[in-house]
Design an enzyme around this catalytic site. Structure first.
Site, PDB file in Angstrom:
ATOM      1  N   TYR A 141       0.822  -1.212   0.000  1.00 42.28           N
ATOM      2  CA  TYR A 141       0.000   0.000   0.000  1.00 42.28           C
ATOM      3  C   TYR A 141       0.860   1.268   0.000  1.00 42.28           C
ATOM      4  O   TYR A 141       0.361   2.358  -0.266  1.00 42.28           O
ATOM      5  CB  TYR A 141      -0.947   0.029   1.216  1.00 42.28           C
ATOM      6  CG  TYR A 141      -1.995  -1.064   1.207  1.00 42.28           C
ATOM      7  CD1 TYR A 141      -2.222  -1.832   0.065  1.00 42.28           C
ATOM      8  CD2 TYR A 141      -2.761  -1.338   2.316  1.00 42.28           C
ATOM      9  CE1 TYR A 141      -3.165  -2.843   0.039  1.00 42.28           C
ATOM     10  CE2 TYR A 141      -3.724  -2.346   2.307  1.00 42.28           C
ATOM     11  CZ  TYR A 141      -3.906  -3.098   1.163  1.00 42.28           C
ATOM     12  OH  TYR A 141      -4.852  -4.102   1.154  1.00 42.28           O
ATOM     13  N   LYS A 191       3.869 -15.745   2.229  1.00 45.95           N
ATOM     14  CA  LYS A 191       3.740 -16.458   0.951  1.00 45.95           C
ATOM     15  C   LYS A 191       5.173 -16.710   0.472  1.00 45.95           C
ATOM     16  O   LYS A 191       5.586 -16.286  -0.616  1.00 45.95           O
ATOM     17  CB  LYS A 191       2.941 -15.571  -0.027  1.00 45.95           C
ATOM     18  CG  LYS A 191       2.582 -16.226  -1.334  1.00 45.95           C
ATOM     19  CD  LYS A 191       1.500 -17.287  -1.211  1.00 45.95           C
ATOM     20  CE  LYS A 191       1.263 -17.970  -2.555  1.00 45.95           C
ATOM     21  NZ  LYS A 191       0.454 -19.194  -2.452  1.00 45.95           N
ATOM     22  N   ASP A 223      -2.566 -18.551   1.779  1.00 46.81           N
ATOM     23  CA  ASP A 223      -3.739 -19.209   1.202  1.00 46.81           C
ATOM     24  C   ASP A 223      -4.277 -20.287   2.147  1.00 46.81           C
ATOM     25  O   ASP A 223      -5.490 -20.425   2.346  1.00 46.81           O
ATOM     26  CB  ASP A 223      -3.438 -19.786  -0.195  1.00 46.81           C
ATOM     27  CG  ASP A 223      -2.030 -20.348  -0.329  1.00 46.81           C
ATOM     28  OD1 ASP A 223      -1.232 -20.167   0.605  1.00 46.81           O
ATOM     29  OD2 ASP A 223      -1.725 -20.982  -1.353  1.00 46.81           O
ATOM     30  N   ASP A 247      -5.119  -7.029   5.800  1.00 53.05           N
ATOM     31  CA  ASP A 247      -6.323  -6.315   5.384  1.00 53.05           C
ATOM     32  C   ASP A 247      -7.386  -7.331   4.979  1.00 53.05           C
ATOM     33  O   ASP A 247      -8.556  -7.254   5.381  1.00 53.05           O
ATOM     34  CB  ASP A 247      -5.957  -5.419   4.185  1.00 53.05           C
ATOM     35  CG  ASP A 247      -7.049  -4.419   3.859  1.00 53.05           C
ATOM     36  OD1 ASP A 247      -8.070  -4.399   4.564  1.00 53.05           O
ATOM     37  OD2 ASP A 247      -6.886  -3.666   2.877  1.00 53.05           O
ATOM     38  N   ASP A 251     -10.791  -9.186   7.641  1.00 51.94           N
ATOM     39  CA  ASP A 251     -12.224  -9.123   7.327  1.00 51.94           C
ATOM     40  C   ASP A 251     -12.843 -10.518   7.399  1.00 51.94           C
ATOM     41  O   ASP A 251     -13.985 -10.686   7.819  1.00 51.94           O
ATOM     42  CB  ASP A 251     -12.455  -8.537   5.926  1.00 51.94           C
ATOM     43  CG  ASP A 251     -12.615  -7.018   5.963  1.00 51.94           C
ATOM     44  OD1 ASP A 251     -12.094  -6.401   6.917  1.00 51.94           O
ATOM     45  OD2 ASP A 251     -13.241  -6.452   5.053  1.00 51.94           O
TER      46      ASP A 251
END
Ligand code: NAD
Length: 360
Positions: A141, A191, A223, A247, A251
């Site tokens: 970001y 990852k 994942d 992020d 959620d």
């Protein structure tokens, strides 16, 4: 104690839930004899309307002066097609960066009275108690180069995911410190089978771990983590990860608890000379334009953020516990907002705020 708190309601339901969170903040301070001094700042869409930019200089100044900042949410549909650097959400990135709050803590906890609100089966959710620690001021970001260049078929969008050793080490230490006071387990998400940033991430996490010999460390690919959060969420205690993974997965964690409206967050960074954390407190959810202005947003995420502020920025544990306990009482009473699917008529945002104050 003197508490200087900046209030930044933002946009949409941010304004509504913050009003109730402030009501609880004021009530708790009165009850426990603290002197509260509030200032108010603009951020997001409302700031663009009033000042031309999403993160006015005045808000930056107020945030740096305050002991802690309580924020609602930002984002208005009218800005959805604006370039990223002009959108309300850029204000959010700006205030996080200005305060240097590099770790976002998102507790995910199941409440017995809310088991039926979760999309997962009761036996999977009952007993879930984890904290997701999301790195907040680095990664894709913020990385450069970024932007859209070229034309036609050659038009290209670029973002850069980048981390330094120090950025990884400090958030890892925070995760381990939190685990020490909990079930003593850290899960680091990466990852590393594909990304170099993740390979460095895993290496640095392994180097920091021996500083905390009493805490168990495990690694998981992002994942697989997305899958395990649904299959066996109870296995997690403290889960630490880089910005974008956090992020997305937080959620996912949010709905495990029943509703995204339930979840508080604390963004903390360096310590002040007093030993308190520099902190920015906000619910996990956004400005929810679909229900804004209807007095039906769940304010418990914002109210839980007040509890987190008492805990991390002021070290006021009794006050924090009083707020958490009052929230639980209100949940048990069943007088909750529509998102929690109560049996009778749903309570309004304001009624939930009032009930929490009554319970305190
Ligand atoms: P959102 O979190 O605003 O809403 C997602 C869904 O959850 C909606 O159906 C909404 O009604 C519901 N919801 C959210 N909070 C709720 C609450 N307290 N009570 C009851 N229901 C609630 O996410 P979105 O719709 O993807 O984004 C809307 C806007 O918010 C966008 O502009 C986005 O950029 C912004 N946003 C801001 C933040 C932030 O300020 N921290 C975070 C996420 C999204």
């Amino acid at each position: 104690m003197n508490l200087n708190v900046l209030i930044v309601p933002g946009d949409g339901i941010g304004v509504e839930v913050t009003k109730e969170a402030v009501r609880v903040l004021e009530h708790t301070c009165k009850k426990f004899n603290h002197s509260l001094h509030l200032t108010e700042g603009l951020l997001g869409g409302v700031a663009i309307h009033k000042t031309g930019g999403p993160f006015p200089e005045e808000t930056r100044k107020l945030a740096l002066e305050a002991d802690a900042t309580l924020m609602g949410a930002v984002g208005l549909p009218e800005f959805d097609n604006w370039p990223p650097e002009k959108r309300p959400e850029r204000g959010l990135l700006g205030i996080r960066k200005a305060l240097g709050v590099y770790a976002n803590l998102r507790p995910v906890k199941s409440y017995p009275s809310l088991l039926d609100s979760s999309p997962l089966k009761n036996h999977l959710v009952d007993g879930v108690d984890m904290i997701i620690v999301r790195e907040l001021t680095g990664g894709i970001y913020y990385g450069t180069p970024r932007g859209i260049t070229g034309e036609g078929g050659e038009e290209r969008g670029t973002n850069t995911m980048t981390y330094t050793r120090d950025e990884i080490a400090r958030v890892t230490r925070m995760a381990f410190s939190l685990a020490r006071n909990r079930r003593k387990k850290v899960t680091s998400v990466d990852k590393s089978n594909v990304l170099e940033t993740s390979q460095l991430w895993r290496r640095v996490v392994c180097e920091v771990a021996p500083e905390f010999p009493d805490v168990e460390l495990e690694h998981i690919l992002v994942d697989n983590c997305a899958m395990q959060l649904i299959l066996r969420p109870k296995q997690f205690d403290v889960v630490v990860m880089e910005n974008m993974f956090g992020d997305i997965l937080s959620d996912e964690g949010a709905v495990i608890a029943g509703s995204i409206g339930m979840l508080p967050s604390a963004s903390i960074g360096g310590k002040k000379p007093s030993g308190a954390w520099v902190g920015l407190y906000e619910p996990v959810h956004g400005s929810a334009p679909d229900i804004a202005g209807q007095n039906k947003a769940n304010p418990l995420g914002a109210i839980g953020s007040v509890a987190a502020m008492f805990e991390y920025s002021f070290g006021l544990m009794k006050e924090a516990q009083a707020v958490y306990k009052a929230m639980e009482e209100v949940l048990n009473s069943g007088k909750t907002t529509a998102d929690l699917k109560p049996k009778g008529t749903p309570a309004t945002t304001e009624q939930v705020g009032e009930s929490v104050c009554d319970a305190i």
